[in-house]
Design an enzyme around this catalytic site. Structure first.
Site, PDB file in Angstrom:
ATOM      1  N   ASN A  69       1.442   3.052  -2.608  1.00 24.51           N
ATOM      2  CA  ASN A  69       0.711   3.987  -3.484  1.00 24.51           C
ATOM      3  C   ASN A  69      -0.520   4.548  -2.774  1.00 24.51           C
ATOM      4  O   ASN A  69      -0.856   5.722  -2.949  1.00 24.51           O
ATOM      5  CB  ASN A  69       0.326   3.308  -4.797  1.00 24.51           C
ATOM      6  CG  ASN A  69       1.482   3.309  -5.774  1.00 24.51           C
ATOM      7  OD1 ASN A  69       1.867   4.356  -6.287  1.00 24.51           O
ATOM      8  ND2 ASN A  69       2.073   2.139  -6.004  1.00 24.51           N
ATOM      9  N   ILE A 119      -7.408  -9.261 -11.662  1.00 24.05           N
ATOM     10  CA  ILE A 119      -7.996  -8.642 -12.860  1.00 24.05           C
ATOM     11  C   ILE A 119      -9.515  -8.647 -12.699  1.00 24.05           C
ATOM     12  O   ILE A 119     -10.115  -9.672 -12.359  1.00 24.05           O
ATOM     13  CB  ILE A 119      -7.536  -9.377 -14.135  1.00 24.05           C
ATOM     14  CG1 ILE A 119      -6.038  -9.116 -14.326  1.00 24.05           C
ATOM     15  CG2 ILE A 119      -8.334  -8.903 -15.350  1.00 24.05           C
ATOM     16  CD1 ILE A 119      -5.427  -9.758 -15.545  1.00 24.05           C
ATOM     17  N   HIS A 149       0.596   1.117 -13.234  1.00 24.21           N
ATOM     18  CA  HIS A 149       1.380  -0.033 -13.701  1.00 24.21           C
ATOM     19  C   HIS A 149       2.860   0.369 -13.729  1.00 24.21           C
ATOM     20  O   HIS A 149       3.212   1.424 -14.259  1.00 24.21           O
ATOM     21  CB  HIS A 149       0.921  -0.474 -15.097  1.00 24.21           C
ATOM     22  CG  HIS A 149       1.687  -1.670 -15.566  1.00 24.21           C
ATOM     23  ND1 HIS A 149       1.426  -2.941 -15.099  1.00 24.21           N
ATOM     24  CD2 HIS A 149       2.757  -1.785 -16.405  1.00 24.21           C
ATOM     25  CE1 HIS A 149       2.289  -3.784 -15.632  1.00 24.21           C
ATOM     26  NE2 HIS A 149       3.110  -3.102 -16.430  1.00 24.21           N
ATOM     27  N   GLY A 209       0.772  -1.233   0.000  1.00 24.24           N
ATOM     28  CA  GLY A 209       0.000   0.000   0.000  1.00 24.24           C
ATOM     29  C   GLY A 209       0.808   1.290   0.000  1.00 24.24           C
ATOM     30  O   GLY A 209       0.328   2.321   0.478  1.00 24.24           O
TER      31      GLY A 209
HETATM   32  C1  GAR Z   1       3.419  -1.053  -7.405  1.00 28.94           C
HETATM   33  O1  GAR Z   1       4.720  -0.991  -7.920  1.00 28.94           O
HETATM   34  C2  GAR Z   1       2.402  -1.087  -8.539  1.00 28.94           C
HETATM   35  O2  GAR Z   1       2.786  -0.312  -9.634  1.00 28.94           O
HETATM   36  C3  GAR Z   1       2.426  -2.558  -8.890  1.00 28.94           C
HETATM   37  O3  GAR Z   1       2.512  -3.220  -7.660  1.00 28.94           O
HETATM   38  C4  GAR Z   1       3.161  -2.392  -6.698  1.00 28.94           C
HETATM   39  C5  GAR Z   1       2.260  -2.246  -5.496  1.00 28.94           C
HETATM   40  O4  GAR Z   1       2.887  -1.573  -4.463  1.00 28.94           O
HETATM   41  N1  GAR Z   1       1.239  -2.904  -9.628  1.00 28.94           N
HETATM   42  C6  GAR Z   1       1.217  -3.841 -10.575  1.00 28.94           C
HETATM   43  O5  GAR Z   1       2.188  -4.501 -10.892  1.00 28.94           O
HETATM   44  C7  GAR Z   1      -0.131  -4.017 -11.257  1.00 28.94           C
HETATM   45  N2  GAR Z   1       0.028  -4.693 -12.522  1.00 28.94           N
HETATM   46  P1  GAR Z   1       2.085  -0.906  -3.252  1.00 28.94           P
HETATM   47  O6  GAR Z   1       1.141  -1.952  -2.689  1.00 28.94           O
HETATM   48  O7  GAR Z   1       3.179  -0.573  -2.259  1.00 28.94           O
HETATM   49  O8  GAR Z   1       1.381   0.312  -3.766  1.00 28.94           O
END
Ligand code: GAR
Length: 210
Positions: A14, A93, A110, A12
């Site tokens: 992001n 998805i 992404h 989490g």
């Molecule tokens: C992030 O790097 C996001 O871009 C990627 O997973 C990570 C999640 O981190 N998403 C994907 O690969 C989707 N295809 P977070 O949980 O710390 O935000």
């Protein structure tokens, strides 16, 4: 004020970037009204709770397939009166029943420059491993609308970092998160909430602000 519902599965960071942007006033005309997690153990849940954001846990494991899972998500989104859905490290998805009802109202982050290193099977560290194996010299992240095809919706924002010889999948992931994802995701969310993203012939463009 638009209701922003954030879907998460993991750490989490992001989501944290969105919470920080909300707390500093960077997100105009929107507020995170709910966080939905597909994983009961996701650290993202703690980040939401610390900021008094309501959390719903809808475990992917409890559903036999993607369609029944997506129906449960759809029901929650309707109840939450979601105006914008943000997939922030959401590792499932979503079926067409969700993408159709929320056309141009779901955005995803992404961790590569779409259309490279994306689509089914490209998520998390796998993306960065593939980037290093190929030997490309720049990578980055993309914020895009979600449609019925994985990572194929209209691109809203992208930005880049240099790939160095010394990079590992972990170092590249960290560099892209810190320098790109955590900046362009809140920016795209704020633009959406201010109705500043326009769609022309299936492509997204940013309208100038005041
Ligand atoms: C992030 O790097 C996001 O871009 C990627 O997973 C990570 C999640 O981190 N998403 C994907 O690969 C989707 N295809 P977070 O949980 O710390 O935000």
């Amino acid at each position: 004020m638009k209701n922003i519902v954030v879907l998460v599965s993991g750490g989490g960071t992001n989501l944290q970037a969105l919470i920080d942007a909300q707390n500093s006033g960077e997100i105009k005309n929107g507020r995170i009204s709910c966080v939905i997690s597909s994983n009961p153990d996701a650290y993202a849940i703690k980040r939401a709770e610390k900021n008094s954001i309501p959390v719903r846990i809808i475990p992917r494991k409890e559903y036999s397939d993607s369609v029944t899972y997506s129906k449960a998500i759809l029901e929650a989104l309707r109840e939450e009166k979601a105006d914008l859905i943000v997939l922030a490290g959401f590792m499932t998805i979503l079926d067409e029943c969700v993408t159709r009802e929320y056309d141009y109202r779901i955005i995803n982050v992404h961790p590569s420059l779409i259309p490279s290193f994306c689509g089914e099977g490209f998520y998390g560290l796998r993306v960065h491993r593939a980037v290093l194996e190929y030997g490309v010299k720049v990578s980055g992240a993309t914020i895009h609308f979600v449609n019925e095809k994985a990572d194929a919706g209209a691109i809203i924002l992208q930005d880049t970092v240099k790939v160095e010889k010394e990079d590992t999948p972990e170092s590249l992931q960290k560099k892209i998160m810190e320098n790109v994802e955590w900046k362009i995701l809140p920016k795209a969310v704020s633009l959406f909430c201010q109705d500043r993203i326009e769609i022309v012939d299936g492509k997204a463009y940013i309208k100038q602000g005041d």
